[in-house]
Design a protein around this motif. Structure first.
Motif, PDB file in Angstrom:
ATOM      1  N   ASN A 128       1.148  -1.568  -0.113  1.00 39.92           N
ATOM      2  CA  ASN A 128      -0.032   0.030   0.041  1.00 39.92           C
ATOM      3  C   ASN A 128       0.822   1.220  -0.192  1.00 39.92           C
ATOM      4  O   ASN A 128       1.755   1.355   1.471  1.00 39.92           O
ATOM      5  CB  ASN A 128      -0.558   0.025   1.359  1.00 39.92           C
TER       6      ASN A 128
ATOM      7  N   SER B 173       0.962   5.078  -0.344  1.00 38.97           N
ATOM      8  CA  SER B 173      -0.176   5.784  -0.024  1.00 38.97           C
ATOM      9  C   SER B 173      -1.354   5.437  -0.099  1.00 38.97           C
ATOM     10  O   SER B 173      -1.933   6.828  -1.079  1.00 38.97           O
ATOM     11  CB  SER B 173       0.552   6.917  -0.233  1.00 38.97           C
ATOM     12  N   GLY B 174      -2.157   4.307  -0.030  1.00 41.42           N
ATOM     13  CA  GLY B 174      -3.191   4.436  -0.677  1.00 41.42           C
ATOM     14  C   GLY B 174      -3.782   3.872  -1.965  1.00 41.42           C
ATOM     15  O   GLY B 174      -4.913   3.331  -2.167  1.00 41.42           O
TER      16      GLY B 174
ATOM     17  N   PHE C  23      -2.899   0.854  -5.170  1.00 45.14           N
ATOM     18  CA  PHE C  23      -1.605  -0.335  -5.014  1.00 45.14           C
ATOM     19  C   PHE C  23      -0.903  -0.393  -6.478  1.00 45.14           C
ATOM     20  O   PHE C  23      -1.784   0.109  -7.175  1.00 45.14           O
ATOM     21  CB  PHE C  23      -2.273  -1.632  -5.005  1.00 45.14           C
TER      22      PHE C  23
ATOM     23  N   THR D  79       6.462   5.788   6.214  1.00 46.04           N
ATOM     24  CA  THR D  79       4.809   5.069   6.023  1.00 46.04           C
ATOM     25  C   THR D  79       5.235   3.657   6.168  1.00 46.04           C
ATOM     26  O   THR D  79       4.200   3.603   6.927  1.00 46.04           O
ATOM     27  CB  THR D  79       4.681   6.237   6.037  1.00 46.04           C
TER      28      THR D  79
ATOM     29  N   VAL E 228       2.585   0.645   7.660  1.00 46.96           N
ATOM     30  CA  VAL E 228       1.077   0.682   6.877  1.00 46.96           C
ATOM     31  C   VAL E 228       1.400  -0.827   6.175  1.00 46.96           C
ATOM     32  O   VAL E 228      -0.177  -1.694   6.212  1.00 46.96           O
ATOM     33  CB  VAL E 228       0.641   1.158   6.080  1.00 46.96           C
TER      34      VAL E 228
HETATM   35  C1  LIG Z   1      -2.555   2.732   3.289  1.00 46.87           C
HETATM   36  O1  LIG Z   1      -1.708   3.218   3.235  1.00 46.87           O
HETATM   37  C2  LIG Z   1      -2.514   4.580   3.742  1.00 46.87           C
HETATM   38  C3  LIG Z   1      -1.214   5.394   4.149  1.00 46.87           C
HETATM   39  O2  LIG Z   1      -0.570   5.883   3.553  1.00 46.87           O
HETATM   40  C4  LIG Z   1      -3.702   4.148   5.254  1.00 46.87           C
HETATM   41  O3  LIG Z   1      -4.323   5.812   5.137  1.00 46.87           O
HETATM   42  C5  LIG Z   1      -4.919   3.383   4.391  1.00 46.87           C
HETATM   43  O4  LIG Z   1      -5.172   3.101   5.479  1.00 46.87           O
HETATM   44  C6  LIG Z   1      -4.258   2.598   4.430  1.00 46.87           C
HETATM   45  N1  LIG Z   1      -5.088   1.449   3.154  1.00 46.87           N
HETATM   46  C7  LIG Z   1      -5.410   0.049   2.729  1.00 46.87           C
HETATM   47  C8  LIG Z   1      -5.698  -0.767   2.706  1.00 46.87           C
HETATM   48  O5  LIG Z   1      -4.388  -0.923   4.245  1.00 46.87           O
END
Ligand SMILES: *[C@@H]1O[C@H](CO)[C@@H](O)[C@H](O)[C@H]1NC(C)=O
Ligand SMILES: *[C@@H]1O[C@H](CO)[C@@H](O)[C@H](O)[C@H]1NC(C)=O
Ligand SMILES: *[C@@H]1O[C@H](CO)[C@@H](O)[C@H](O)[C@H]1NC(C)=O
Ligand SMILES: *[C@@H]1O[C@H](CO)[C@@H](O)[C@H](O)[C@H]1NC(C)=O
Ligand SMILES: *[C@@H]1O[C@H](CO)[C@@H](O)[C@H](O)[C@H]1NC(C)=O
Ligand SMILES: *[C@@H]1O[C@H](CO)[C@@H](O)[C@H](O)[C@H]1NC(C)=O
Ligand SMILES: *[C@@H]1O[C@H](CO)[C@@H](O)[C@H](O)[C@H]1NC(C)=O
Ligand SMILES: *[C@@H]1O[C@H](CO)[C@@H](O)[C@H](O)[C@H]1NC(C)=O
Length: 623
Positions: A450, A452-453, A455, A545, A549
């Motif tokens: 992931n 920054s949201g 893929f 980050t 995540v």
């Molecule tokens: C992906 O990472 C972002 C932070 O960069 C976070 O806000 C988001 O919830 C994450 N999405 C998933 C599906 O894990």
């Protein structure tokens, strides 16, 4: 009557003898030896040479005769160029087996004192020899001759045979006529499949150096030189984007604005992927080519940006795509040309003459490891993200999508991945190292990321069912000690292998429940998606980050160009990542940025990950 009979006799003789000399140059097999409409007709090439000899006044050419033909009667021997040759790209070797290895060079005709160059029908004759002494003064183990010509861009690829397993060799080419010799290269064979794990490489750990993404315009290939001079690497593996085709002159990564790099270069002439003139120039400076035994894989830029089985981001079957193609057949032509150039320029075998695009294959290196080279790019990949399409997002998880294609996964073959890793376990190999040539432009990797949201749908994240099938096969069959190598993303990512989002089975802190490890490496030169143009400290903020995540991700580093090595024995598989300080000029200035240990049988990164400290990038916080 007599002249006629003589003519027939000569034709037969020359076909018999000369064809073999063309045949021994495997570059003429490119691309598909058993498909005449797609292969070089070496009989025709040979007869053209004969015709030219018989019908054209050749006095203007500075030709020599192929001296081993017809005793001392040179009158009807095919001409070969006698004005001298230039080994423009030094020498290279690759695709080692236990008793053979491929040797490669390129010999272009140079102009004689008169300034004359041969016409297209005049071949060059090279001889080659291989032995165990560094200056080739000792016993020659294998020798032979091969012709090359304009038809294959003056490349020569021969298989040296009759070698001993797990042995270092030296080899050299020379011009049959002038005896001008190439640089001496060194190479090696691998251990035979049944060699006990502890005996492979004479009992010393076997070290592989792993590279990807060598974009010429983006900088110097210092990583090759550093691996050759400053590590003890035994074998070099390039995961792909070695030949780096792009539109125009290719893009230079000068800014962090990577998203715009969809192929428009400085110029706007559309280069077809047959133009490979510069691929090895930059490695010459690093002295690698003669010293390194390479295994090669294909990524997208071997053909074009973000390619899949029927298209690429740069050309699809639209009017614009067709303008690249003389026949109007668009992408197919382009891919054929690329595959042909690839086989002419890479010291690599054609695995299966019936399976035109197949380069995926398995090396059994004693009982120490199986090195399985996959093709997740050019072979049979379903639709990928080509920037302007949005549908991949909605189909990414479909079970009927494949990144590898059915044959390579396994469905109708016993050489597919699942059978290969099962067979590897059955034969008692300690490690299974999978070298896929991953996705393309972004972060990639087998492991879900992931960013920054988002893929990366050009990576395994766009082929989730295929990824799940690989993981299921490993988990269900308890296949341990599997290590996936990745490139393509231009950044470093080290992860435990586990099903995405499954933090029930897998514990990110201890690594319990993982089924292996993924080592994804940065580019030799291509620019980072998030670390270009900013300081390492600022890139680390982003890496922080990312490791927070993404559950499986244990180390992220996005600033440095470089490579990594794997040092393998029956107890450990250790990865050392190397960062090159500056690729804007030729140098050997680099440092080890991180060191990871995998203990045999544990199927995870040893804790504390990287011994708890790294010299670049960010480790996941350990609780
Ligand atoms: C992906 O990472 C972002 C932070 O960069 C976070 O806000 C988001 O919830 C994450 N999405 C998933 C599906 O894990
Ligand atoms: C040989 O090729 C190299 C590399 O292309 C070039 O720099 C050099 O000038 C050539 N030498 C001759 C004699 O043509
Ligand atoms: C490929 O096709 C898409 C959709 O038709 C189009 O938007 C895009 O411009 C095409 N690209 C090229 C290079 O032809
Ligand atoms: C692939 O699977 C999807 C989802 O199950 C389905 O909608 C689609 O029709 C399938 N495509 C083919 C060609 O079978
Ligand atoms: C993991 O979970 C995220 C957030 O729900 C989702 O976007 C992603 O598709 C999931 N991955 C897989 C492989 O199911
Ligand atoms: C791997 O690293 C460990 C810890 O540094 C060391 O003890 C071991 O000898 C290394 N093994 C190999 C094969 O490099
Ligand atoms: C790399 O070297 C060039 C040329 O010496 C220099 O201009 C540049 O600042 C260097 N870059 C870094 C990151 O040190
Ligand atoms: C790498 O090796 C070269 C040649 O031996 C040496 O000059 C250079 O200093 C080495 N680089 C590092 C970082 O040790």
């Amino acid at each position: 009557m007599a002249p006629l009979r003589l003519g027939i006799l000569l034709a037969q003789l020359s076909l018999g003898l000369a064809t073999n000399v063309y045949k021994s140059n495997l570059a003429y097999r490119s691309p598909f030896p058993d498909h005449p409409q797609l292969a070089h007709d070496i009989n025709l090439i040979q007869s053209n040479h004969l015709q030219r000899r018989q019908s054209i006044d050749a006095t203007q050419f500075d030709d020599g005769h192929y001296v081993t033909f017809y005793g001392s009667d040179f009158s009807n021997s095919p001409f070969v160029w006698g004005g001298g040759v230039n080994f423009t790209h030094s020498v290279a070797s690759g695709d080692p087996f236990d008793t053979s290895v491929l040797l490669w060079t390129r010999a272009t005709p140079i102009s004689s004192s008169s300034g004359v160059l041969p016409d297209q029908s005049v071949p060059i004759c090279l001889s080659y020899k291989i032995g165990t002494t560094a200056d080739l003064s000792g016993k020659i183990v294998n020798t032979g001759e091969a012709f090359t010509s304009y038809d294959v861009d003056w490349t020569v690829k021969v298989e040296a045979t009759g070698l001993h397993p797990d042995t270092k060799y030296f080899y050299q080419f020379s011009d049959c006529v002038t005896k001008t010799a190439s640089p001496i290269g060194s190479t090696r064979t691998i251990a035979s499949a049944n060699t006990p794990a502890q005996s492979v490489n004479g009992g010393k750990p076997l070290t592989l150096a792993v590279f990807s993404c060598s974009q010429y315009q983006a900088g110097w290939f210092n990583a090759y030189g550093f691996a050759a001079h400053n590590t003890s690497a035994d074998i070099f593996i390039h995961l792909g984007d070695y030949i780096y085709e792009s539109l125009g002159n290719g893009w230079a990564h000068t800014s962090k604005n990577r998203q715009k790099d969809t192929g428009k270069g400085a110029g706007d002439d559309s280069r077809l992927p047959t133009t490979t003139e510069s691929i090895q120039d930059r490695s010459e400076s690093s002295d690698c080519a003669p010293k390194c035994t390479m295994d090669h894989g294909l990524d997208d830029h071997e053909v074009a940006d973000n390619s899949w089985k029927a298209g690429t981001a740069d050309s699809n079957d639209t009017a614009i795509g067709c303008s690249f193609s003389p026949s109007g057949a668009c992408f197919t032509d382009r891919k054929l040309a690329a595959v042909r150039a690839y086989h002419e320029w890479m010291p690599i075998r054609q695995v299966d003459p019936q399976d035109k695009l197949r380069i995926w294959r398995n090396f059994q290196i004693g009982k120490l490891l199986d090195l399985t080279m996959l093709d997740t790019r050019q072979y049979d990949r379903d639709l990928t993200d080509v920037y302007y399409n949005t549908d991949v997002n909605t189909i990414a998880a479909f079970a009927n999508r494949s990144l590898m294609g059915a044959a390579q996964e396994q469905f109708d073959s016993d050489t597919g991945l699942y059978d290969t890793v099962s067979e590897s376990k059955k034969r008692g190999a300690v490690w299974r190292v999978l070298g896929p040539n991953d996705a393309s432009r972004q972060q990639i990797v087998f492991t879900q990321l992931n960013e920054s949201g988002a893929f990366d749908l050009d990576a395994w994240d766009g082929y989730r069912a295929n990824r799940a099938r690989v993981l299921d096969h490993l988990y269900q069959n308890k296949i341990s000690n599997t290590v996936i190598l990745s490139g393509d993303s231009h950044a470093n990512w080290v992860s435990d292998l586990a099903h995405p989002n499954d933090t029930t089975t897998y514990n990110p802190a201890t690594g319990e429940g993982a089924i292996g490890v993924e080592f994804a490496g940065t580019a030799v030169t291509s620019g980072s998606a998030f670390g270009s143009g900013i300081s390492p400290a600022n890139a680390d903020v982003i890496s922080r980050t990312l490791v927070d995540v993404n559950a499986d991700l244990q180390w992220s580093e996005g600033s440095y160009r470089g490579f990594f090595t794997l040092s393998i024995d029956s107890k450990h598989l250790n990865a050392t990542y190397y960062a090159m300080r500056n690729v804007s000029f030729a140098n050997l200035d680099g440092f080890a940025s991180a060191h990871f240990v995998v203990n045999a049988g544990e199927n995870k990164l040893s804790r504390p990950v990287a011994g708890g400290t790294v010299n670049a990038g960010v480790l996941k916080s350990q609780v």
